[in-house]
Motif scaffolding. Sequence first.
Motif, PDB file in Angstrom:
ATOM      1  N   GLN A  23       0.835  -1.205   0.000  1.00 59.71           N
ATOM      2  CA  GLN A  23       0.000   0.000   0.000  1.00 59.71           C
ATOM      3  C   GLN A  23       0.872   1.259   0.000  1.00 59.71           C
ATOM      4  OE1 GLN A  23      -3.939  -1.273   2.519  1.00 59.71           O
ATOM      5  NE2 GLN A  23      -2.037  -1.151   3.672  1.00 59.71           N
TER       6      GLN A  23
ATOM      7  N   LEU B 252      -1.221   7.375   1.476  1.00 58.14           N
ATOM      8  CA  LEU B 252      -0.807   8.778   1.567  1.00 58.14           C
ATOM      9  C   LEU B 252       0.549   8.906   2.255  1.00 58.14           C
ATOM     10  CD1 LEU B 252      -4.227  10.455   2.461  1.00 58.14           C
ATOM     11  CD2 LEU B 252      -2.994  10.560   0.284  1.00 58.14           C
TER      12      LEU B 252
ATOM     13  N   GLY C 139       1.710   4.219  -2.957  1.00 64.66           N
ATOM     14  CA  GLY C 139       1.762   5.644  -2.631  1.00 64.66           C
ATOM     15  C   GLY C 139       3.033   6.302  -3.128  1.00 64.66           C
TER      16      GLY C 139
ATOM     17  N   PHE D 252      -8.985  -2.111   4.419  1.00 62.34           N
ATOM     18  CA  PHE D 252      -9.987  -1.045   4.503  1.00 62.34           C
ATOM     19  C   PHE D 252     -10.904  -1.205   5.724  1.00 62.34           C
ATOM     20  CE2 PHE D 252      -8.957  -1.129  -0.044  1.00 62.34           C
ATOM     21  CZ  PHE D 252      -8.788   0.224  -0.313  1.00 62.34           C
TER      22      PHE D 252
ATOM     23  N   TRP E 195      -5.731   4.084   3.229  1.00 65.83           N
ATOM     24  CA  TRP E 195      -5.477   5.486   2.890  1.00 65.83           C
ATOM     25  C   TRP E 195      -4.362   6.094   3.726  1.00 65.83           C
ATOM     26  CZ3 TRP E 195      -6.672   7.002  -1.620  1.00 65.83           C
ATOM     27  CH2 TRP E 195      -7.797   6.479  -2.263  1.00 65.83           C
ATOM     28  N   LYS E 196      -4.214   5.606   4.956  1.00 67.45           N
ATOM     29  CA  LYS E 196      -3.086   6.069   5.762  1.00 67.45           C
ATOM     30  C   LYS E 196      -1.771   5.619   5.133  1.00 67.45           C
ATOM     31  CE  LYS E 196      -5.337   5.890  10.302  1.00 67.45           C
ATOM     32  NZ  LYS E 196      -5.261   5.231  11.629  1.00 67.45           N
TER      33      LYS E 196
ATOM     34  N   TRP F 120     -10.431   1.934  10.129  1.00 73.98           N
ATOM     35  CA  TRP F 120      -9.795   3.213   9.788  1.00 73.98           C
ATOM     36  C   TRP F 120      -8.916   3.744  10.910  1.00 73.98           C
ATOM     37  CZ3 TRP F 120     -10.877   7.752  12.490  1.00 73.98           C
ATOM     38  CH2 TRP F 120     -11.959   7.709  13.366  1.00 73.98           C
TER      39      TRP F 120
END
Length: 482
Positions: free
Chosen positions: A75, A237, A79, A223, A233-234, A226
């Motif tokens: 992941q 990014l 990014g 996912f 997404w952590k 959170w």
Amino acid sequence: MQPIHILLLIIGYFSVLILISYFTGKTANNTTFFKANNSSPWYLVAFGMIGASLSGVTFISVPGWVESQSMSYMQMVLGYVLGYAVIGLVLLPLYYRLNLTSIYTYLQDRFGDYTYKTGASFFLLSRTIGAAFRLFLVANVLQLLLFDAYGIPFWITVSITILLIWLYTFKGGIKTIVWTDTLQTLFMLIAVGVCIYTISDEMQINNLFSYIADSKLSKTFFFDDWKSGDYFWKRFLAGAFVAIVMTGLDQDMMQKNLTCRNLKDAQKNMFWFTFVLVIVNFFFLALGVLLTDYAQKNGIDANKDELFPVIATKGSLGLATAIFFLLGLIAAAYSSADSALTSLTTSFSIDILEINKKKNEENQEKTRKKIHILFSLILIATILIFKYFIADESVIAKIFTFANYTYGPLLGLYAFGLFTKLKLKDKWVPLICVSSPITTYFLHIFCINYFSFNFGFALLIVNGLVTFSGLYFIKKTNKLKN
């Protein structure tokens, strides 16, 4: 594999590197050492940067990470793609337009001397610690496999490790490194390929991709929670911003890019480097799945950073696997460490001592050589300190955690410079940049204790935002002119 065989392998390996340094450093001066006379072929830079980006930490820790983290690291790797795009399209054009030797000179032009020195100091701290972590890892492995057999203490192992780097970089600097990193990256990739092949053959795996896909360790995207540090997404990014700060705002990595003939070549280098790096990281994670399963099936009690070295050198995979593992480990570690030593010398010479402003070129070169020796000694001392603090956690996690705090102020400074036209009260910048990591640390602890919320590697983004906010409070009323 006997210690004498390992010793002969190391001697042969470094003989090749020193031979390369002889040819690349024949007519070297400070311009050669710092910028390779802007004559590096982009494809060599791109290929060599793969090894420098991965380092011995990735070589050892990423495969060992799979047991507890599955393939969640991918992941972050995805990014990276976004982060490298920002570097190629935003930062490289800026650096080439300003014709920089040290990228932190931009901060001087944009804000002033205090900001300039602060940015450079944070890099020096970050890169010194990061390089020491990486070298600590390979020194530990060499100690276990070779030097313990001869009764040589760890501090001598570390000193020899740094001395060898100094020997082939002290004259040609970045010009030598562009060529040695290319060779070292090749060794590292061959090592990974050989290890994957031998383990697959030993476990009678016919289709590697199907095996990885069916494995319970192949889970990549998270996912579900959170609040977790593994949340997609952590990680995604965080990967983007880690790439921006640890490559785009890092003198070590950018110094290689700035040796290309022009901006177009540097951008071409960044594009191909990104493409290959994603593929290489996938194979490191695939290797981690194979190593974990192999250890479980054969009753091998090794995990995390010990997993790969133990299986490769003490398992039943054969002498060839052990040889290529050692070559890959040494290559991965030194391809990162040699450029770190050169970039630390460059940044301290240009940013702190400003030797480029001295008229006497002979004195400039003498000063640069003294700084090169100084940072060699600093790395030795730092590694010996780490010997007593690194214990139960994968080294790669420690490096990224540390980077969250030390690179955050650089992220905030460059973001403020690029995306606002505001000027700063220059003398207050050091206070903001020192207090931001401290504030971020306590914010992180608060969120974990009271909300069970873990920023994970996204802490870097938080640190950058805290720095950016602090800089806004010390802005001047007047703005830059268009």
